[in-house]
Design an enzyme around this catalytic site. Structure first.
Site, PDB file in Angstrom:
ATOM      1  N   LYS A 134     -89.862 -23.476 -24.131  1.00  0.00           N
ATOM      2  CA  LYS A 134     -89.140 -23.563 -22.875  1.00  0.00           C
ATOM      3  C   LYS A 134     -89.157 -22.236 -22.128  1.00  0.00           C
ATOM      4  O   LYS A 134     -88.874 -22.172 -20.933  1.00  0.00           O
ATOM      5  CB  LYS A 134     -87.679 -23.935 -23.154  1.00  0.00           C
ATOM      6  CG  LYS A 134     -87.481 -25.231 -23.876  1.00  0.00           C
ATOM      7  CD  LYS A 134     -85.973 -25.379 -24.184  1.00  0.00           C
ATOM      8  CE  LYS A 134     -85.770 -26.028 -25.481  1.00  0.00           C
ATOM      9  NZ  LYS A 134     -84.357 -26.040 -25.892  1.00  0.00           N
ATOM     10  N   GLY A 135     -89.474 -21.160 -22.830  1.00  0.00           N
ATOM     11  CA  GLY A 135     -89.269 -19.824 -22.284  1.00  0.00           C
ATOM     12  C   GLY A 135     -89.995 -19.512 -20.983  1.00  0.00           C
ATOM     13  O   GLY A 135     -89.509 -18.748 -20.169  1.00  0.00           O
TER      14      GLY A 135
ATOM     15  N   ASP B 106     -94.755 -11.032 -28.602  1.00  0.00           N
ATOM     16  CA  ASP B 106     -93.995 -10.168 -29.502  1.00  0.00           C
ATOM     17  C   ASP B 106     -94.897  -9.850 -30.698  1.00  0.00           C
ATOM     18  O   ASP B 106     -95.744  -8.964 -30.597  1.00  0.00           O
ATOM     19  CB  ASP B 106     -92.718 -10.945 -29.868  1.00  0.00           C
ATOM     20  CG  ASP B 106     -91.747 -10.165 -30.723  1.00  0.00           C
ATOM     21  OD1 ASP B 106     -91.775  -8.936 -30.677  1.00  0.00           O
ATOM     22  OD2 ASP B 106     -90.938 -10.794 -31.433  1.00  0.00           O
TER      23      ASP B 106
HETATM   24  P1  IMP Z   1     -94.398 -14.023 -31.176  1.00  0.00           P
HETATM   25  O1  IMP Z   1     -94.991 -15.245 -31.794  1.00  0.00           O
HETATM   26  O2  IMP Z   1     -93.767 -13.130 -32.212  1.00  0.00           O
HETATM   27  O3  IMP Z   1     -95.309 -13.268 -30.263  1.00  0.00           O
HETATM   28  O4  IMP Z   1     -93.159 -14.492 -30.356  1.00  0.00           O
HETATM   29  C1  IMP Z   1     -93.221 -15.135 -29.199  1.00  0.00           C
HETATM   30  C2  IMP Z   1     -91.986 -15.969 -28.998  1.00  0.00           C
HETATM   31  O5  IMP Z   1     -90.804 -15.395 -29.593  1.00  0.00           O
HETATM   32  C3  IMP Z   1     -91.716 -16.066 -27.541  1.00  0.00           C
HETATM   33  O6  IMP Z   1     -92.255 -17.241 -27.033  1.00  0.00           O
HETATM   34  C4  IMP Z   1     -90.214 -16.040 -27.460  1.00  0.00           C
HETATM   35  O7  IMP Z   1     -89.741 -17.364 -27.436  1.00  0.00           O
HETATM   36  C5  IMP Z   1     -89.716 -15.401 -28.709  1.00  0.00           C
HETATM   37  N1  IMP Z   1     -89.273 -14.015 -28.500  1.00  0.00           N
HETATM   38  C6  IMP Z   1     -89.845 -12.873 -28.935  1.00  0.00           C
HETATM   39  N2  IMP Z   1     -89.163 -11.795 -28.557  1.00  0.00           N
HETATM   40  C7  IMP Z   1     -88.119 -12.252 -27.833  1.00  0.00           C
HETATM   41  C8  IMP Z   1     -87.032 -11.597 -27.131  1.00  0.00           C
HETATM   42  O8  IMP Z   1     -86.877 -10.367 -27.079  1.00  0.00           O
HETATM   43  N3  IMP Z   1     -86.175 -12.430 -26.503  1.00  0.00           N
HETATM   44  C9  IMP Z   1     -86.294 -13.790 -26.499  1.00  0.00           C
HETATM   45  N4  IMP Z   1     -87.282 -14.423 -27.128  1.00  0.00           N
HETATM   46  C10 IMP Z   1     -88.184 -13.659 -27.788  1.00  0.00           C
HETATM   47 MG    MG Z   2     -91.042 -18.913 -26.027  1.00  0.00          MG
END
Ligand code: IMP
Ligand code: MG
Length: 180
Positions: A43-44, A103
């Protein structure tokens, strides 16, 4: 508005809009004359997607993919789960994946591989926020709005336990709001 004092925003609504217009101009120039399928990650990416699309001056269509983000929340490296897949056949199409934040990189990497398996003509990634210091998977967004420090942020689509997405700005989540 939501009963928490977030203090000074990390990025105000105006700063976000300015950045989106810069990204929109770059993307429009890069894809001039091309038909693009923009795929938002729910949803982000909801608000970012809506504003980015309106900053594009090219022919676009849109689709969505709904994923869980358990991988990023310290849930012990659970695989990313697709709750709802895109509906379009992307074979031979130019696809631009739009995500709120990269992230660890696990989520974008996972979705990218899944989409690449289906033979798009091209696949690029656009993220609003880049937490580069946290990367565990080697992945770079083709378009990134803001590089941010290793802080947990909410607002403008980003959530903590599905809340605070509706903040019109982006703020660091106060530590005492985080449990566990
Ligand atoms: P990754 O798979 O670790 O790159 O994370 C990506 C997902 O983690 C994103 O789609 C976000 O939903 C969530 N996410 C990572 N960091 C944050 C943050 O600081 N705030 C809110 N959601 C985050
Ligand atoms: Mg997300």
């Amino acid at each position: 508005m939501v009963g928490i004092d977030f203090g000074k925003p990390l990025f105000t609504s105006e700063e976000i809009q300015r950045k989106i217009h810069e990204l929109g101009a770059r993307i429009s120039a890069d894809y001039a004359e091309k038909d693009v399928l923009v795929v938002g990650v729910l949803k982000g990416a909801l608000f970012f997607m809506a504003d980015l699309l309106r900053a594009l001056r090219i022919s676009v269509r849109m689709d969505f993919i709904h994923c869980t983000s358990s991988a990023s929340k310290g849930a012990g490296g659970h695989p990313v789960q697709i709750l709802a897949d895109i509906h379009e056949d992307i074979k031979g199409k130019h696809v631009l994946l739009v995500e709120d934040i990269v992230d660890s990189g696990v989520t974008v990497d996972f979705i990218k591989r899944r989409l690449l398996d289906r033979g798009p003509a091209s696949l690029k990634v656009c993220v609003l926020l880049d937490k580069a210091a946290r990367r565990t998977v080697q992945i770079e967004a083709d378009y990134a709005g803001f590089r941010i420090p290793n802080k947990y942020v909410v607002g403008y689509g980003l959530d903590y336990e599905d809340r605070y997405r509706n903040l019109p700005y982006i703020a660091v989540l106060p530590l005492d709001e985080r449990q566990g």
